[in-house]
Design a protein around this motif. Structure first.
Motif, mmCIF file in Angstrom:
data_model
loop_
_atom_site.group_PDB
_atom_site.id
_atom_site.type_symbol
_atom_site.label_atom_id
_atom_site.label_comp_id
_atom_site.label_asym_id
_atom_site.label_seq_id
_atom_site.Cartn_x
_atom_site.Cartn_y
_atom_site.Cartn_z
ATOM 1 N N LEU A 167 75.000 11.446 -28.338
ATOM 2 C CA LEU A 167 74.114 12.540 -27.950
ATOM 3 C C LEU A 167 72.652 12.096 -27.909
ATOM 4 N N TYR A 168 72.258 11.258 -28.873
ATOM 5 C CA TYR A 168 70.869 10.785 -28.922
ATOM 6 C C TYR A 168 70.500 10.111 -27.599
ATOM 7 N N HIS A 169 71.388 9.239 -27.133
ATOM 8 C CA HIS A 169 71.080 8.494 -25.910
ATOM 9 C C HIS A 169 71.283 9.341 -24.660
ATOM 10 N N LYS A 170 72.143 10.360 -24.717
ATOM 11 C CA LYS A 170 72.258 11.301 -23.601
ATOM 12 C C LYS A 170 70.971 12.114 -23.458
ATOM 13 N N TRP A 171 70.451 12.625 -24.575
ATOM 14 C CA TRP A 171 69.188 13.348 -24.546
ATOM 15 C C TRP A 171 68.061 12.441 -24.072
ATOM 16 N N LEU B 259 71.383 17.947 -35.166
ATOM 17 C CA LEU B 259 71.793 19.292 -35.573
ATOM 18 C C LEU B 259 73.224 19.600 -35.152
ATOM 19 N N PHE B 260 73.610 19.167 -33.972
ATOM 20 C CA PHE B 260 74.974 19.437 -33.508
ATOM 21 C C PHE B 260 75.986 18.555 -34.235
ATOM 22 N N SER B 261 75.704 17.264 -34.357
ATOM 23 C CA SER B 261 76.651 16.355 -34.993
ATOM 24 C C SER B 261 76.802 16.667 -36.481
ATOM 25 N N GLN B 262 75.724 17.130 -37.131
ATOM 26 C CA GLN B 262 75.830 17.497 -38.545
ATOM 27 C C GLN B 262 76.634 18.779 -38.737
ATOM 28 N N PHE B 263 76.586 19.679 -37.760
ATOM 29 C CA PHE B 263 77.420 20.875 -37.832
ATOM 30 C C PHE B 263 78.902 20.483 -37.791
ATOM 31 N N ILE B 264 79.242 19.591 -36.879
ATOM 32 C CA ILE B 264 80.620 19.094 -36.803
ATOM 33 C C ILE B 264 81.002 18.413 -38.110
ATOM 34 N N TYR C 69 75.171 23.338 -44.280
ATOM 35 C CA TYR C 69 74.532 23.282 -42.962
ATOM 36 C C TYR C 69 73.085 23.752 -43.019
ATOM 37 N N ILE C 70 72.811 24.732 -43.878
ATOM 38 C CA ILE C 70 71.409 25.139 -44.061
ATOM 39 C C ILE C 70 70.577 23.949 -44.532
ATOM 40 N N ILE C 71 71.137 23.207 -45.484
ATOM 41 C CA ILE C 71 70.450 22.006 -45.966
ATOM 42 C C ILE C 71 70.282 20.995 -44.838
ATOM 43 N N TYR C 72 71.326 20.827 -44.023
ATOM 44 C CA TYR C 72 71.257 19.879 -42.919
ATOM 45 C C TYR C 72 70.207 20.285 -41.889
ATOM 46 N N ILE C 73 70.071 21.587 -41.634
ATOM 47 C CA ILE C 73 69.037 22.043 -40.704
ATOM 48 C C ILE C 73 67.655 21.647 -41.231
ATOM 49 N N VAL C 74 67.436 21.915 -42.515
ATOM 50 C CA VAL C 74 66.138 21.584 -43.124
ATOM 51 C C VAL C 74 65.906 20.078 -43.117
ATOM 52 N N THR C 75 66.923 19.316 -43.553
ATOM 53 C CA THR C 75 66.753 17.860 -43.629
ATOM 54 C C THR C 75 66.605 17.239 -42.246
ATOM 55 N N SER C 76 67.263 17.837 -41.243
ATOM 56 C CA SER C 76 67.138 17.324 -39.877
ATOM 57 C C SER C 76 65.717 17.532 -39.351
ATOM 58 N N LEU C 77 65.174 18.713 -39.585
ATOM 59 C CA LEU C 77 63.804 18.983 -39.135
ATOM 60 C C LEU C 77 62.795 18.116 -39.883
#
Length: 230
Positions: free
Chosen positions: A145-149, A173-178, A205-213
């Motif tokens: 996804l990184y390289h597609k974006w 965000l998408f890959s961490q949800f999976i 996932y809430i943690i992942y959203i925060v850590t991703s940002l």
């Protein structure tokens, strides 16, 4: 205390990723993947209460591996990022083998550690087998996804270096949800009741959203350590 430790660990771990990159380059990032992957699979056995929700530990360390693959993608390329994922898979598989060999030994009558080791690592095969499968899927997806974006924004705006924040968060965000959904179902279904598993997924996932940002500035900083090719 738990909240402060979680927030502090985000900045400590993310900063250490850059330190390893600065000191050892690509090899340092590979080392971080190995250490974080193994440590997170042990840490995930611990349940804590923080920010009003029950959650497993290990989420921050897992998140740091996504930061590392994004940094590798940004600065070294897709091939090297996929190699990092493969190293993480191999490290997890090797640790499963090693930890299970420990359990085959008959302890001495003076031993004090084996009972605790068995308590922790008897559940390790399921946890790490789940992690191994989910890690492989989610991290490969993240790199893809990184390289597609990246290809999309470069084609649309004609600049390879712009919109790093979009490819970083759009992939992570998408890959961490999976990752969080698949792992917790595979690892904890039947171990905890359904409501606990759902709480763990939501909290994770809430943690992942925060850590991703929060990891986006660190990817930008990585380009100052080793600028991406223009």
């Amino acid at each position: 205390m738990n909240e402060a430790l979680l927030l502090g660990s985000v900045f400590i771990f993310y900063s250490l990723v850059l330190v390893f990159m600065k000191l050892f380059g690509l090899h340092g990032l590979y080392v971080w993947i190995v250490v974080a992957t193994i440590a997170a699979n042990i840490e995930v056995l611990i349940l804590v209460d923080a920010f009003g929700i029950e959650q497993t530990l290990g989420n921050v360390l897992f998140a740091s591996t996504f930061l590392v693959t994004d940094i590798i993608s940004e600065n070294y390329g897709k091939k090297e990022a996929n190699k990092g994922v493969n190293i993480g898979i191999a490290a997890s598989a090797l640790f499963i083998l090693i930890s299970q060999i420990w359990l085959l030994f008959e302890p001495s009558k003076n031993d004090w550690a084996m009972e605790s080791i068995k308590t922790i690592f008897t559940n390790t095969p399921r946890i790490m087998a789940a992690s191994l499968l989910v890690y492989a899927i989610s991290q490969k997806l993240d790199v893809w996804l990184y390289h597609k974006w990246w290809a999309f924004t470069e084609k649309k705006y004609g600049n390879k270096n712009k919109y790093l924040w979009l490819r970083n968060n759009g992939s992570t965000l998408f890959s961490q949800f999976i990752n969080i959904v698949m792992f917790n179902i595979a690892a904890f279904a039947g171990v905890y009741d359904v409501s606990t598993v759902i709480n763990i997924v939501v909290a994770g996932y809430i943690i992942y959203i925060v850590t991703s940002l929060l990891d986006t500035p660190f990817v930008y900083l990585s380009r100052r350590i080793k600028p991406a090719d223009k």
